[in-house]
Design a protein around this motif. Structure first.
Motif, PDB file in Angstrom:
ATOM      1  N   ASP A 119       0.845  -1.197   0.000  1.00 17.66           N
ATOM      2  CA  ASP A 119       0.000   0.000   0.000  1.00 17.66           C
ATOM      3  C   ASP A 119       0.883   1.251   0.000  1.00 17.66           C
ATOM      4  O   ASP A 119       0.746   2.132   0.845  1.00 17.66           O
ATOM      5  CB  ASP A 119      -0.930  -0.017   1.219  1.00 17.66           C
ATOM      6  CG  ASP A 119      -2.023   1.039   1.121  1.00 17.66           C
ATOM      7  OD1 ASP A 119      -2.333   1.465  -0.005  1.00 17.66           O
ATOM      8  OD2 ASP A 119      -2.553   1.432   2.170  1.00 17.66           O
ATOM      9  N   ASP A 120       1.791   1.321  -0.958  1.00 20.77           N
ATOM     10  CA  ASP A 120       2.809   2.369  -0.999  1.00 20.77           C
ATOM     11  C   ASP A 120       2.280   3.624  -1.694  1.00 20.77           C
ATOM     12  O   ASP A 120       2.645   3.941  -2.829  1.00 20.77           O
ATOM     13  CB  ASP A 120       4.049   1.841  -1.707  1.00 20.77           C
ATOM     14  CG  ASP A 120       5.258   2.718  -1.475  1.00 20.77           C
ATOM     15  OD1 ASP A 120       5.082   3.882  -1.050  1.00 20.77           O
ATOM     16  OD2 ASP A 120       6.377   2.252  -1.721  1.00 20.77           O
ATOM     17  N   THR A 121       1.436   4.349  -0.987  1.00 24.20           N
ATOM     18  CA  THR A 121       0.825   5.556  -1.535  1.00 24.20           C
ATOM     19  C   THR A 121       1.865   6.624  -1.854  1.00 24.20           C
ATOM     20  O   THR A 121       1.779   7.282  -2.901  1.00 24.20           O
ATOM     21  CB  THR A 121      -0.219   6.111  -0.546  1.00 24.20           C
ATOM     22  OG1 THR A 121      -1.229   5.118  -0.361  1.00 24.20           O
ATOM     23  CG2 THR A 121      -0.870   7.366  -1.068  1.00 24.20           C
ATOM     24  N   ASP A 122       2.851   6.806  -0.988  1.00 26.19           N
ATOM     25  CA  ASP A 122       3.843   7.866  -1.190  1.00 26.19           C
ATOM     26  C   ASP A 122       4.581   7.701  -2.519  1.00 26.19           C
ATOM     27  O   ASP A 122       4.668   8.646  -3.309  1.00 26.19           O
ATOM     28  CB  ASP A 122       4.851   7.889  -0.041  1.00 26.19           C
ATOM     29  CG  ASP A 122       4.221   8.301   1.283  1.00 26.19           C
ATOM     30  OD1 ASP A 122       3.095   8.836   1.264  1.00 26.19           O
ATOM     31  OD2 ASP A 122       4.858   8.082   2.330  1.00 26.19           O
ATOM     32  N   HIS A 123       5.125   6.508  -2.753  1.00 26.30           N
ATOM     33  CA  HIS A 123       5.859   6.289  -3.996  1.00 26.30           C
ATOM     34  C   HIS A 123       4.935   6.319  -5.216  1.00 26.30           C
ATOM     35  O   HIS A 123       5.336   6.753  -6.301  1.00 26.30           O
ATOM     36  CB  HIS A 123       6.621   4.958  -3.949  1.00 26.30           C
ATOM     37  CG  HIS A 123       7.840   5.010  -3.101  1.00 26.30           C
ATOM     38  ND1 HIS A 123       8.020   4.195  -2.010  1.00 26.30           N
ATOM     39  CD2 HIS A 123       8.940   5.803  -3.156  1.00 26.30           C
ATOM     40  CE1 HIS A 123       9.188   4.462  -1.441  1.00 26.30           C
ATOM     41  NE2 HIS A 123       9.760   5.439  -2.130  1.00 26.30           N
ATOM     42  N   THR A 124       3.703   5.867  -5.051  1.00 22.13           N
ATOM     43  CA  THR A 124       2.754   5.873  -6.159  1.00 22.13           C
ATOM     44  C   THR A 124       2.412   7.306  -6.558  1.00 22.13           C
ATOM     45  O   THR A 124       2.388   7.640  -7.750  1.00 22.13           O
ATOM     46  CB  THR A 124       1.483   5.082  -5.808  1.00 22.13           C
ATOM     47  OG1 THR A 124       1.855   3.752  -5.440  1.00 22.13           O
ATOM     48  CG2 THR A 124       0.518   5.020  -6.977  1.00 22.13           C
ATOM     49  N   VAL A 125       2.182   8.156  -5.573  1.00 21.52           N
ATOM     50  CA  VAL A 125       1.909   9.574  -5.863  1.00 21.52           C
ATOM     51  C   VAL A 125       3.112  10.207  -6.559  1.00 21.52           C
ATOM     52  O   VAL A 125       2.972  10.903  -7.571  1.00 21.52           O
ATOM     53  CB  VAL A 125       1.558  10.346  -4.568  1.00 21.52           C
ATOM     54  CG1 VAL A 125       1.572  11.850  -4.814  1.00 21.52           C
ATOM     55  CG2 VAL A 125       0.204   9.909  -4.040  1.00 21.52           C
ATOM     56  N   ALA A 126       4.311   9.956  -6.053  1.00 22.64           N
ATOM     57  CA  ALA A 126       5.516  10.542  -6.640  1.00 22.64           C
ATOM     58  C   ALA A 126       5.703  10.071  -8.085  1.00 22.64           C
ATOM     59  O   ALA A 126       5.993  10.867  -8.983  1.00 22.64           O
ATOM     60  CB  ALA A 126       6.743  10.175  -5.809  1.00 22.64           C
ATOM     61  N   PHE A 127       5.504   8.779  -8.309  1.00 21.58           N
ATOM     62  CA  PHE A 127       5.716   8.214  -9.637  1.00 21.58           C
ATOM     63  C   PHE A 127       4.698   8.739 -10.632  1.00 21.58           C
ATOM     64  O   PHE A 127       5.035   9.161 -11.729  1.00 21.58           O
ATOM     65  CB  PHE A 127       5.653   6.684  -9.556  1.00 21.58           C
ATOM     66  CG  PHE A 127       6.352   5.996 -10.689  1.00 21.58           C
ATOM     67  CD1 PHE A 127       7.729   5.860 -10.695  1.00 21.58           C
ATOM     68  CD2 PHE A 127       5.633   5.480 -11.748  1.00 21.58           C
ATOM     69  CE1 PHE A 127       8.382   5.225 -11.743  1.00 21.58           C
ATOM     70  CE2 PHE A 127       6.279   4.848 -12.803  1.00 21.58           C
ATOM     71  CZ  PHE A 127       7.661   4.716 -12.797  1.00 21.58           C
ATOM     72  N   TRP A 128       3.424   8.737 -10.233  1.00 21.15           N
ATOM     73  CA  TRP A 128       2.370   9.203 -11.137  1.00 21.15           C
ATOM     74  C   TRP A 128       2.515  10.703 -11.401  1.00 21.15           C
ATOM     75  O   TRP A 128       2.315  11.183 -12.514  1.00 21.15           O
ATOM     76  CB  TRP A 128       0.995   8.877 -10.561  1.00 21.15           C
ATOM     77  CG  TRP A 128      -0.088   8.818 -11.598  1.00 21.15           C
ATOM     78  CD1 TRP A 128      -0.066   9.326 -12.871  1.00 21.15           C
ATOM     79  CD2 TRP A 128      -1.366   8.220 -11.449  1.00 21.15           C
ATOM     80  NE1 TRP A 128      -1.256   9.076 -13.510  1.00 21.15           N
ATOM     81  CE2 TRP A 128      -2.066   8.391 -12.665  1.00 21.15           C
ATOM     82  CE3 TRP A 128      -1.993   7.549 -10.407  1.00 21.15           C
ATOM     83  CZ2 TRP A 128      -3.365   7.934 -12.859  1.00 21.15           C
ATOM     84  CZ3 TRP A 128      -3.292   7.088 -10.606  1.00 21.15           C
ATOM     85  CH2 TRP A 128      -3.958   7.272 -11.819  1.00 21.15           C
ATOM     86  N   THR A 129       2.894  11.457 -10.379  1.00 16.46           N
ATOM     87  CA  THR A 129       3.119  12.891 -10.547  1.00 16.46           C
ATOM     88  C   THR A 129       4.217  13.142 -11.577  1.00 16.46           C
ATOM     89  O   THR A 129       4.100  14.014 -12.447  1.00 16.46           O
ATOM     90  CB  THR A 129       3.487  13.547  -9.199  1.00 16.46           C
ATOM     91  OG1 THR A 129       2.412  13.347  -8.275  1.00 16.46           O
ATOM     92  CG2 THR A 129       3.761  15.025  -9.344  1.00 16.46           C
ATOM     93  N   PHE A 130       5.284  12.358 -11.479  1.00 16.10           N
ATOM     94  CA  PHE A 130       6.382  12.504 -12.433  1.00 16.10           C
ATOM     95  C   PHE A 130       5.908  12.198 -13.856  1.00 16.10           C
ATOM     96  O   PHE A 130       6.174  12.962 -14.790  1.00 16.10           O
ATOM     97  CB  PHE A 130       7.550  11.588 -12.049  1.00 16.10           C
ATOM     98  CG  PHE A 130       8.680  11.648 -13.032  1.00 16.10           C
ATOM     99  CD1 PHE A 130       9.556  12.727 -13.070  1.00 16.10           C
ATOM    100  CD2 PHE A 130       8.860  10.627 -13.962  1.00 16.10           C
ATOM    101  CE1 PHE A 130      10.588  12.787 -13.997  1.00 16.10           C
ATOM    102  CE2 PHE A 130       9.895  10.686 -14.894  1.00 16.10           C
ATOM    103  CZ  PHE A 130      10.758  11.765 -14.911  1.00 16.10           C
ATOM    104  N   LEU A 131       5.199  11.089 -14.035  1.00 13.72           N
ATOM    105  CA  LEU A 131       4.723  10.719 -15.371  1.00 13.72           C
ATOM    106  C   LEU A 131       3.777  11.778 -15.942  1.00 13.72           C
ATOM    107  O   LEU A 131       3.907  12.177 -17.104  1.00 13.72           O
ATOM    108  CB  LEU A 131       4.006   9.367 -15.340  1.00 13.72           C
ATOM    109  CG  LEU A 131       4.876   8.128 -15.231  1.00 13.72           C
ATOM    110  CD1 LEU A 131       4.004   6.882 -15.262  1.00 13.72           C
ATOM    111  CD2 LEU A 131       5.914   8.074 -16.330  1.00 13.72           C
ATOM    112  N   HIS A 132       2.828  12.210 -15.127  1.00 14.49           N
ATOM    113  CA  HIS A 132       1.871  13.204 -15.609  1.00 14.49           C
ATOM    114  C   HIS A 132       2.567  14.531 -15.909  1.00 14.49           C
ATOM    115  O   HIS A 132       2.270  15.188 -16.917  1.00 14.49           O
ATOM    116  CB  HIS A 132       0.739  13.417 -14.609  1.00 14.49           C
ATOM    117  CG  HIS A 132      -0.210  14.482 -15.049  1.00 14.49           C
ATOM    118  ND1 HIS A 132      -0.958  14.388 -16.201  1.00 14.49           N
ATOM    119  CD2 HIS A 132      -0.491  15.706 -14.523  1.00 14.49           C
ATOM    120  CE1 HIS A 132      -1.671  15.489 -16.358  1.00 14.49           C
ATOM    121  NE2 HIS A 132      -1.402  16.304 -15.360  1.00 14.49           N
TER     122      HIS A 132
END
Length: 195
Positions: A140-153
């Protein structure tokens, strides 16, 4: 009152998607869509209350399409290759379908908590959460998921507006993705050492 048998919500969405993809969002009006379908505009309102409702439905459809492409592209792969494949798939979708991609990000405050939990956006989020959790070792790694998706977007947005200029982003995408994945892998190693 039954809807006309010759017109379905899917047919409307199919035609709306063609109009959107070929002519852009400004060209997609209820009137132009009705003309393309050879029906009266009032026929469309039996299926979609407004243009905004239609656009939300197109956004949901696009989100599901991207979700399905990500699932198919990453199926059966190890954690790191799956996430790298997800990056390529995500960017290809955003580049190939820029108008649909933009609709994926339209906020919808009208959803109930139950509808939100079952929404296409939540399904896409869960796919990224799963892919990233496999790399970081935290399901449930919300922090890394937010960072990764933010970077891609952010990358997609900058690329689309031409902000990288004539030279393009060069190796910036690879540098950013590798840095984020490396950070996640280090987090996974630290977690193993601590347990």
């Amino acid at each position: 009152m039954p809807y006309p048998s010759k017109l379905s919500s899917e047919q409307i969405l199919d035609s709306a998607e063609v109009l959107l993809e070929s002519q852009g969002p400004e060209a997609l009006t209820m009137r132009s869509l009705a003309e393309a379908l050879q029906v009266r505009p009032s026929s469309l309102y039996r299926h979609f209350q407004s243009r905004e409702t239609l656009l939300r439905a197109l956004g949901d459809r696009a989100t599901l399409a991207l979700h399905n492409e990500l699932r198919q592209a990453t199926q059966g792969q190890e954690a790191r290759p799956a996430l790298l494949c997800a990056v390529t798939t995500y960017l290809n979708y955003a580049r190939t379908h820029p108008h649909l991609y933009a609709l994926m990000l339209v906020e919808n405050d009208d959803l109930t908590p139950q509808e939100l939990a079952e929404s296409p956006g939540k399904q896409l989020w869960n796919t990224f959460l799963e892919l990233i959790g496999a790399v970081s070792g935290h399901p449930d790694d919300t922090d890394h998921t937010v960072a990764f998706w933010t970077f891609l977007h952010g990358f997609v947005s900058l690329e689309r507006t031409g902000a990288f200029g004539k030279s393009g982003p060069r190796g910036g995408l690879t540098v950013g993705v590798e840095a984020l994945i490396g950070y996640m892998e280090n987090a996974a190693k630290q977690s193993v050492r601590q347990s």
